[in-house]
Design a protein around this motif. Structure first.
Motif, PDB file in Angstrom:
ATOM      1  N   ARG A 194       4.639   8.784  -2.160  1.00  0.00           N
ATOM      2  CA  ARG A 194       4.913   9.901  -1.476  1.00  0.00           C
ATOM      3  C   ARG A 194       3.566  10.211  -0.837  1.00  0.00           C
ATOM      4  O   ARG A 194       3.744  11.045   0.423  1.00  0.00           O
ATOM      5  CB  ARG A 194       5.381  10.988  -2.307  1.00  0.00           C
ATOM      6  CG  ARG A 194       4.454  11.378  -3.436  1.00  0.00           C
ATOM      7  CD  ARG A 194       4.747  12.365  -4.371  1.00  0.00           C
ATOM      8  NE  ARG A 194       4.492  12.588  -5.794  1.00  0.00           N
ATOM      9  CZ  ARG A 194       3.268  12.328  -6.299  1.00  0.00           C
ATOM     10  NH1 ARG A 194       2.362  12.078  -5.334  1.00  0.00           N
ATOM     11  NH2 ARG A 194       3.114  12.399  -7.662  1.00  0.00           N
ATOM     12  N   ASN A 209       7.773   1.659 -10.512  1.00  0.00           N
ATOM     13  CA  ASN A 209       8.398   2.783 -10.459  1.00  0.00           C
ATOM     14  C   ASN A 209       8.741   3.139  -9.064  1.00  0.00           C
ATOM     15  O   ASN A 209       8.347   2.284  -8.246  1.00  0.00           O
ATOM     16  CB  ASN A 209       7.597   3.787 -11.411  1.00  0.00           C
ATOM     17  CG  ASN A 209       6.351   4.225 -10.661  1.00  0.00           C
ATOM     18  OD1 ASN A 209       6.217   4.098  -9.422  1.00  0.00           O
ATOM     19  ND2 ASN A 209       5.656   5.059 -11.384  1.00  0.00           N
ATOM     20  N   ASP A 210       9.373   4.228  -8.866  1.00  0.00           N
ATOM     21  CA  ASP A 210       9.879   4.653  -7.585  1.00  0.00           C
ATOM     22  C   ASP A 210       8.737   5.015  -6.651  1.00  0.00           C
ATOM     23  O   ASP A 210       8.631   5.113  -5.421  1.00  0.00           O
ATOM     24  CB  ASP A 210      10.831   5.962  -7.753  1.00  0.00           C
ATOM     25  CG  ASP A 210      12.129   5.722  -8.228  1.00  0.00           C
ATOM     26  OD1 ASP A 210      12.656   4.338  -8.380  1.00  0.00           O
ATOM     27  OD2 ASP A 210      12.818   6.383  -8.820  1.00  0.00           O
ATOM     28  N   GLU A 211       7.586   5.392  -7.194  1.00  0.00           N
ATOM     29  CA  GLU A 211       6.440   5.663  -6.450  1.00  0.00           C
ATOM     30  C   GLU A 211       5.674   4.210  -6.022  1.00  0.00           C
ATOM     31  O   GLU A 211       4.404   4.607  -5.468  1.00  0.00           O
ATOM     32  CB  GLU A 211       5.428   6.581  -7.116  1.00  0.00           C
ATOM     33  CG  GLU A 211       5.916   8.112  -7.015  1.00  0.00           C
ATOM     34  CD  GLU A 211       6.094   8.694  -5.954  1.00  0.00           C
ATOM     35  OE1 GLU A 211       5.330   8.582  -4.986  1.00  0.00           O
ATOM     36  OE2 GLU A 211       6.825   9.659  -5.828  1.00  0.00           O
ATOM     37  N   GLU A 212       6.193   3.232  -6.386  1.00  0.00           N
ATOM     38  CA  GLU A 212       5.610   1.957  -6.228  1.00  0.00           C
ATOM     39  C   GLU A 212       4.267   1.597  -6.916  1.00  0.00           C
ATOM     40  O   GLU A 212       3.259   1.052  -6.433  1.00  0.00           O
ATOM     41  CB  GLU A 212       5.534   1.601  -4.590  1.00  0.00           C
ATOM     42  CG  GLU A 212       6.713   1.534  -4.051  1.00  0.00           C
ATOM     43  CD  GLU A 212       6.800   1.188  -2.373  1.00  0.00           C
ATOM     44  OE1 GLU A 212       5.688   1.265  -1.833  1.00  0.00           O
ATOM     45  OE2 GLU A 212       7.932   1.137  -1.970  1.00  0.00           O
ATOM     46  N   GLN A 213       4.166   2.179  -8.229  1.00  0.00           N
ATOM     47  CA  GLN A 213       3.021   2.045  -9.111  1.00  0.00           C
ATOM     48  C   GLN A 213       3.365   0.872  -9.922  1.00  0.00           C
ATOM     49  O   GLN A 213       4.373   0.791 -10.263  1.00  0.00           O
ATOM     50  CB  GLN A 213       2.699   3.318  -9.566  1.00  0.00           C
ATOM     51  CG  GLN A 213       2.314   4.405  -8.737  1.00  0.00           C
ATOM     52  CD  GLN A 213       2.100   5.665  -9.524  1.00  0.00           C
ATOM     53  OE1 GLN A 213       3.090   6.247 -10.196  1.00  0.00           O
ATOM     54  NE2 GLN A 213       1.120   6.361  -9.375  1.00  0.00           N
ATOM     55  N   ALA A 217      12.403   5.080 -19.000  1.00  0.00           N
ATOM     56  CA  ALA A 217      13.121   5.391 -17.737  1.00  0.00           C
ATOM     57  C   ALA A 217      12.162   5.647 -16.288  1.00  0.00           C
ATOM     58  O   ALA A 217      11.031   5.777 -16.520  1.00  0.00           O
ATOM     59  CB  ALA A 217      13.566   6.912 -17.984  1.00  0.00           C
ATOM     60  N   GLY A 218      12.889   5.291 -15.350  1.00  0.00           N
ATOM     61  CA  GLY A 218      11.891   5.273 -14.243  1.00  0.00           C
ATOM     62  C   GLY A 218      11.392   4.105 -13.587  1.00  0.00           C
ATOM     63  O   GLY A 218      10.620   3.932 -12.634  1.00  0.00           O
ATOM     64  N   TRP A 219      11.345   2.969 -14.577  1.00  0.00           N
ATOM     65  CA  TRP A 219      10.710   1.806 -14.411  1.00  0.00           C
ATOM     66  C   TRP A 219      11.627   0.633 -14.056  1.00  0.00           C
ATOM     67  O   TRP A 219      12.771   0.649 -15.010  1.00  0.00           O
ATOM     68  CB  TRP A 219       9.621   1.387 -15.356  1.00  0.00           C
ATOM     69  CG  TRP A 219       8.628   2.571 -15.437  1.00  0.00           C
ATOM     70  CD1 TRP A 219       8.399   3.474 -15.955  1.00  0.00           C
ATOM     71  CD2 TRP A 219       7.280   2.118 -14.880  1.00  0.00           C
ATOM     72  NE1 TRP A 219       7.343   4.307 -15.846  1.00  0.00           N
ATOM     73  CE2 TRP A 219       6.541   3.310 -14.983  1.00  0.00           C
ATOM     74  CE3 TRP A 219       6.585   1.204 -14.004  1.00  0.00           C
ATOM     75  CZ2 TRP A 219       5.215   3.702 -14.555  1.00  0.00           C
ATOM     76  CZ3 TRP A 219       5.312   1.395 -13.355  1.00  0.00           C
ATOM     77  CH2 TRP A 219       4.637   2.565 -13.705  1.00  0.00           C
ATOM     78  N   ARG A 220      11.334  -0.354 -13.421  1.00  0.00           N
ATOM     79  CA  ARG A 220      12.326  -1.417 -13.110  1.00  0.00           C
ATOM     80  C   ARG A 220      11.474  -2.764 -13.170  1.00  0.00           C
ATOM     81  O   ARG A 220      10.062  -2.737 -12.662  1.00  0.00           O
ATOM     82  CB  ARG A 220      13.080  -1.391 -12.009  1.00  0.00           C
ATOM     83  CG  ARG A 220      12.442  -1.318 -10.715  1.00  0.00           C
ATOM     84  CD  ARG A 220      13.313  -0.842  -9.402  1.00  0.00           C
ATOM     85  NE  ARG A 220      12.672  -0.801  -8.217  1.00  0.00           N
ATOM     86  CZ  ARG A 220      11.817  -0.071  -7.713  1.00  0.00           C
ATOM     87  NH1 ARG A 220      11.425   1.156  -8.557  1.00  0.00           N
ATOM     88  NH2 ARG A 220      11.007   0.084  -6.744  1.00  0.00           N
TER      89      ARG A 220
END
Length: 55
Positions: free
Chosen positions: A52, A7-11, A23-26
Motif C-alpha cells: 500500500r 501476506n497481502d502487503e507482499e511482506q 490468517a492472512g498468510w499464504r
C-alpha cells in the motif's frame, strides 16, 4: 522444513512446514531448510515497504 510465506502487503516470512499458516498468510512457492528460505527471501523481497505504501 520451512515455507516461505507472503501476506497481502507482499511482506515475506518463513513458517514451519508442519504448522498451520496464520490468517492472512499464504505459501509463496518456496520451501526448504531455514537458511535456504531466508536466502530466497533476500533475493525476492527487494523493496521492504508494504504494498500500500509503494502504490
Amino acid at each position: 522444513m520451512w515455507l516461505v510465506v507472503v501476506n497481502d502487503e507482499e511482506q515475506y516470512s518463513i513458517w514451519a512446514d508442519a504448522s498451520p499458516l496464520p490468517a492472512g498468510w499464504r505459501p509463496a512457492g518456496f520451501q526448504g531448510e531455514r537458511e535456504a528460505c531466508l536466502e530466497h527471501i533476500e533475493q525476492v523481497w527487494t523493496d521492504m515497504r508494504p504494498k500500500r505504501v509503494r502504490a
